[in-house]
Design an enzyme around this catalytic site. Structure first.
Site, PDB file in Angstrom:
ATOM      1  N   CYS A 102       1.865   4.149 -12.173  1.00 31.30           N
ATOM      2  CA  CYS A 102       1.828   4.357 -10.725  1.00 31.30           C
ATOM      3  C   CYS A 102       2.136   5.819 -10.468  1.00 31.30           C
ATOM      4  CB  CYS A 102       2.840   3.458 -10.029  1.00 31.30           C
ATOM      5  SG  CYS A 102       2.935   3.744  -8.242  1.00 31.30           S
ATOM      6  N   GLY A 103       1.182   6.539  -9.874  1.00 27.90           N
ATOM      7  CA  GLY A 103       1.355   7.975  -9.669  1.00 27.90           C
ATOM      8  C   GLY A 103       2.453   8.320  -8.694  1.00 27.90           C
ATOM      9  N   ASN A 187      -5.153   3.208 -15.228  1.00 28.85           N
ATOM     10  CA  ASN A 187      -5.289   1.902 -14.595  1.00 28.85           C
ATOM     11  C   ASN A 187      -6.593   1.911 -13.804  1.00 28.85           C
ATOM     12  OD1 ASN A 187      -4.485   3.612 -12.545  1.00 28.85           O
ATOM     13  ND2 ASN A 187      -2.931   2.268 -11.707  1.00 28.85           N
ATOM     14  N   CYS A 253      -1.217   5.340  -2.715  1.00 27.18           N
ATOM     15  CA  CYS A 253      -1.396   5.001  -4.123  1.00 27.18           C
ATOM     16  C   CYS A 253      -1.745   6.291  -4.845  1.00 27.18           C
ATOM     17  CB  CYS A 253      -2.502   3.953  -4.298  1.00 27.18           C
ATOM     18  SG  CYS A 253      -2.877   3.578  -6.037  1.00 27.18           S
TER      19      CYS A 253
END
Length: 314
Positions: A102-103, A187, A253
């Site tokens: 997750c950035g 991802n 996101c």
């Protein structure tokens, strides 16, 4: 009689009584964070989902456990080639499922390590972090965090290079399925370009969009409107909403912002810039493309990270 979801959530929370946690976010993408320097706090899917429940738990888009890499099989594998990756971001989505990366989360993760006194990271300093999406290098600039997200790639490379589109996405609020491009940032993401902001606002993301074909492990779906003009002073600009796999719509996101910039830049052609601003409901993040090791193009994600609260489960 089977337990109700509320009973399952309550039981999971009671089992974690006394647990210390923090709550943080990166441009509105929010997380429950737990420091586990001794590797003693593992969480199952029910516990993670209970913590992330916005009505009966703390509420978050995901749970991040900060644990030394040596305590996890995935972390020990990364330490073989990158001994500096001493800390591992053990991340679960809001539904309890494991996620590769997750950035926004990795920025908040490093900020959490700093605020907890678990690392010393001076201005301009960098830190290698282990994730299930590989090692990520994070730089503290003194104002925000910049993350080398690694190389990007098309999930369906043959189709993308030939047609610039590789799938169709149907979503509530869109009259017909829209063509899309699937991008991996460690991802999976599927990016849809829309014509105007009103169309973006009218897209309803209460339920997951339908993607055909869908990548093997599911996908996050980004709906993106290019700015007009697309490029100003050498910087590209887009506005984005996202439905995250295992979560639903989120305020931001990080990997999705990178994937959106990849897709729009690809569609824009050879003259498209390498620096982008991605506007999300929770704020603005920066995306930059640069030449990485081995000739692979890498993506850097930059933006803020905030810790808003700390506490203990009753």
């Amino acid at each position: 009689m089977n337990a109700t979801p509320a009973e399952t959530s309550g039981s999971a929370l009671r089992a974690m009584g006394g647990l210390s946690f923090s709550k943080g976010h990166g441009t509105g993408n929010d997380f429950v964070l737990v420091a586990d320097p001794d590797g003693t706090h593992s969480f199952d899917a029910d516990q993670a989902a209970a913590l992330c429940d916005r009505h009966q738990g703390i509420g978050a888009d995901g749970l991040i456990r900060a644990v030394p890499s040596r305590f996890l099989p995935e972390g020990r594998e990364l330490l073989v080639d990158t001994p500096a990756a001493e800390w591992f971001m053990d991340y679960r989505n809001a539904d309890g499922s494991l996620s590769e990366m997750c950035g926004n989360g990795v920025r908040v993760f490093v900020h959490f390590l700093r605020t907890e006194g678990l690392i010393d990271l001076p201005d301009g300093g960098s830190l290698a972090i282990g994730t299930r999406g590989g090692v990520k290098t994070v730089v503290w600039t003194g104002n925000d965090y910049a993350v080398d997200m690694g190389p990007w790639e098309f999930i369906f490379p043959g189709e993308a290079s030939a047609k610039a589109m590789d799938s169709l996405v149907a979503a509530d609020g869109l009259e017909v399925p829209r063509p899309a491009l699937s991008v991996s940032m460690g991802n999976p993401h599927t990016v849809v370009a829309l014509a105007e902001l009103a169309e973006l606002a009218g897209t309803r993301l209460f339920t997951a969009p339908k993607v055909d074909p869908v990548p093997a492990n599911g996908t996050n779906v980004e709906f993106v409107v290019p700015a007009e003009p697309l490029v100003h002073d050498g910087v590209g600009s887009v506005t984005m909403r996202v439905h995250e796999r295992g979560v639903g719509e989120t305020q931001s996101c990080g990997t999705g912002a990178c994937a959106a910039a990849v897709a729009i830049r690809h569609w824009a052609g050879a003259e498209a810039p390498d620096v982008w601003r991605v506007h999300v409901p929770g704020g603005v993040v920066g995306v930059k493309f640069f030449a990485g090791p081995g000739g692979h193009e890498h993506v850097e994600l930059s933006g803020p990270a905030v810790i808003v609260a700390s506490g203990t489960l009753s």
